[in-house]
Design a protein around this motif. Structure first.
Motif, PDB file in Angstrom:
ATOM      1  N   HIS A  54      -4.179  -4.702   2.894  1.00  0.00           N
ATOM      2  CA  HIS A  54      -3.979  -3.434   2.207  1.00  0.00           C
ATOM      3  C   HIS A  54      -3.488  -2.458   3.259  1.00  0.00           C
ATOM      4  CE1 HIS A  54      -5.402   0.346  -0.010  1.00  0.00           C
ATOM      5  NE2 HIS A  54      -4.233  -0.059  -0.500  1.00  0.00           N
ATOM      6  N   ASP A  62      -6.495   4.131  -0.283  1.00  0.00           N
ATOM      7  CA  ASP A  62      -6.104   4.837  -1.503  1.00  0.00           C
ATOM      8  C   ASP A  62      -7.215   5.816  -1.858  1.00  0.00           C
ATOM      9  OD1 ASP A  62      -5.547   5.685  -4.086  1.00  0.00           O
ATOM     10  OD2 ASP A  62      -4.941   3.709  -4.805  1.00  0.00           O
ATOM     11  N   THR A 113      -8.167   5.203  -5.997  1.00  0.00           N
ATOM     12  CA  THR A 113      -8.646   3.932  -6.545  1.00  0.00           C
ATOM     13  C   THR A 113      -9.985   3.565  -5.904  1.00  0.00           C
ATOM     14  OG1 THR A 113      -6.395   3.144  -6.927  1.00  0.00           O
ATOM     15  CG2 THR A 113      -8.119   1.474  -6.813  1.00  0.00           C
ATOM     16  N   GLY A 136      -3.294   1.339  -4.133  1.00  0.00           N
ATOM     17  CA  GLY A 136      -4.224   0.227  -3.937  1.00  0.00           C
ATOM     18  C   GLY A 136      -4.858  -0.355  -5.180  1.00  0.00           C
ATOM     19  N   SER A 137      -4.200  -0.220  -6.317  1.00  0.00           N
ATOM     20  CA  SER A 137      -4.781  -0.813  -7.524  1.00  0.00           C
ATOM     21  C   SER A 137      -4.648  -2.330  -7.499  1.00  0.00           C
ATOM     22  CB  SER A 137      -4.088  -0.269  -8.775  1.00  0.00           C
ATOM     23  OG  SER A 137      -2.759  -0.771  -8.876  1.00  0.00           O
ATOM     24  N   THR A 159      -9.941  -2.307  -4.905  1.00  0.00           N
ATOM     25  CA  THR A 159      -8.970  -2.760  -3.905  1.00  0.00           C
ATOM     26  C   THR A 159      -9.467  -3.993  -3.168  1.00  0.00           C
ATOM     27  OG1 THR A 159      -8.181  -0.482  -3.620  1.00  0.00           O
ATOM     28  CG2 THR A 159      -7.634  -2.068  -1.888  1.00  0.00           C
ATOM     29  N   GLY A 203       0.804  -1.211   0.000  1.00  0.00           N
ATOM     30  CA  GLY A 203       0.000   0.000   0.000  1.00  0.00           C
ATOM     31  C   GLY A 203       0.834   1.257   0.000  1.00  0.00           C
TER      32      GLY A 203
END
Length: 332
Positions: A138, A142, A145, A112-113, A150, A100
């Motif tokens: 994670h 994000d 995103t 966080g993709s 995520t 992350g």
């Protein structure tokens, strides 16, 4: 020399606490491999610390892709231990990793993709020499995103066999509520949340702990000793080898004020009255809440782990002691 773990490592069954409403139990103290397990420290001292912790019943070892320094080396060094000393004990361990924060250059090495999380975990597994981790987090929310992407990546990671469970870290209450709901809908429940929490940083008490308890999600606070503030190291002066004195970005000089030192001394008096160190008091205070599954400690020496574990041998904090601590912290 072949490592043989202590036969008494599971002699204290009360060392373990169930993680939310799952089938997983974690040692009430878990060892984080954040800053002391990279290539800047002697490998044999790292090995002695990890194996010594396992000998004393600690079964959960927490990593992330960027732990070191440099980033990635904590996983590589722990992987060396897994391939030799701990190879036959893999099923006794809970090993976690995260992604992350920034890990590599370009648009796909941070946040966080789906692209980043899956690629990062593949790299972590390679460094660790494992087919799967027990928990994959994670590491932080994000803002750009979609959360659906995520959480969908975490669900995919479990279904692909690369992690047994998933968790989140550094999510505020509202963010955590949405993430937990999405994972439940996907059929991959959120096992655990890893927030920062200690006597000087109590934001999790503003709704997050209640949310986790209501949803059967475990909680494992990091920095329970406030980067060493809640120990006896700063009661008199700033040690020359401390994080503050050496310019650590994680603990700055403005963290120590006359007012805070006065608070630390009062807390130390409470600890002394219980026959404890200040660190032991801080840990048993964190663990007082049944929503907290485990406290994530850091250590550079085995003696620190041993001292921390002694916190679990003490009586629970009584109402009078808790009230005294609250009155001391109210001046913060």
């Amino acid at each position: 020399m072949n490592y043989r773990p202590s036969e008494n490592r599971y002699s204290k069954p009360d060392l373990y606490r169930r993680c939310g409403r799952s089938g997983v139990k974690l040692s009430r103290l878990s060892l984080g491999l954040w800053q002391n397990f990279g290539d800047t420290r002697d490998f044999e001292s790292q090995r002695a610390l990890v194996l010594g912790a396992f000998d004393r019943g600690i079964t959960h070892f927490d990593l992330a892709n960027n732990y070191g320094p440099p980033p990635g080396t904590a996983e590589s060094n722990f992987g060396r231990m897994l391939s030799t000393d701990l190879a036959s004990h893999r099923d006794e361990l809970i090993i976690s990793s995260k992604a992350g924060y920034h890990m590599w250059d370009g648009p796909y090495g941070d946040w966080g993709s789906r692209k980043y999380l899956i690629s990062s975990l593949d790299q972590s597994l390679s460094r660790l020499g494992l087919e799967y981790v027990d928990i994959f987090y994670h590491h932080r929310p994000d803002p750009d995103t979609p959360l659906e992407e995520t959480m969908g990546a975490l669900d995919h990671i479990v279904r692909s066999g690369k992690a047994l469970y998933v968790g989140i870290s550094n999510y505020k209450a509202e963010q955590a509520k949405e993430a937990i709901a999405l994972l439940r809908e996907l059929g991959t429940p959120c096992l655990i949340h890893q927030p920062r929490y200690n006597m000087f940083d109590r934001w999790v008490e503003d709704g997050l702990l209640d949310l986790l308890a209501e949803n059967g999600v475990g909680c494992i606070p990091f920095c329970p000793l406030a980067q060493g503030l809640l120990t006896d190291r700063y009661l008199k002066e700033i040690p020359s080898d401390s994080r503050i004195a050496t310019g650590s970005p994680f603990l700055k000089s403005d963290a120590i004020t006359d007012e805070r030192i006065a608070i630390l001394k009062q807390l130390n008096e409470v600890a002394a009255a219980r026959g404890q160190s200040l660190a032991q008091l801080a840990l048993i205070w964190i663990l007082r809440n049944p929503a907290v599954t485990s406290a994530l400690i850091g250590a550079s020496k085995l003696s620190q782990v041993e001292d921390n574990l002694k916190a679990l041998e003490s009586a629970e904090l009584c109402a009078e002691e808790l009230a005294k601590i609250e009155s001391i912290l109210a001046s913060e």
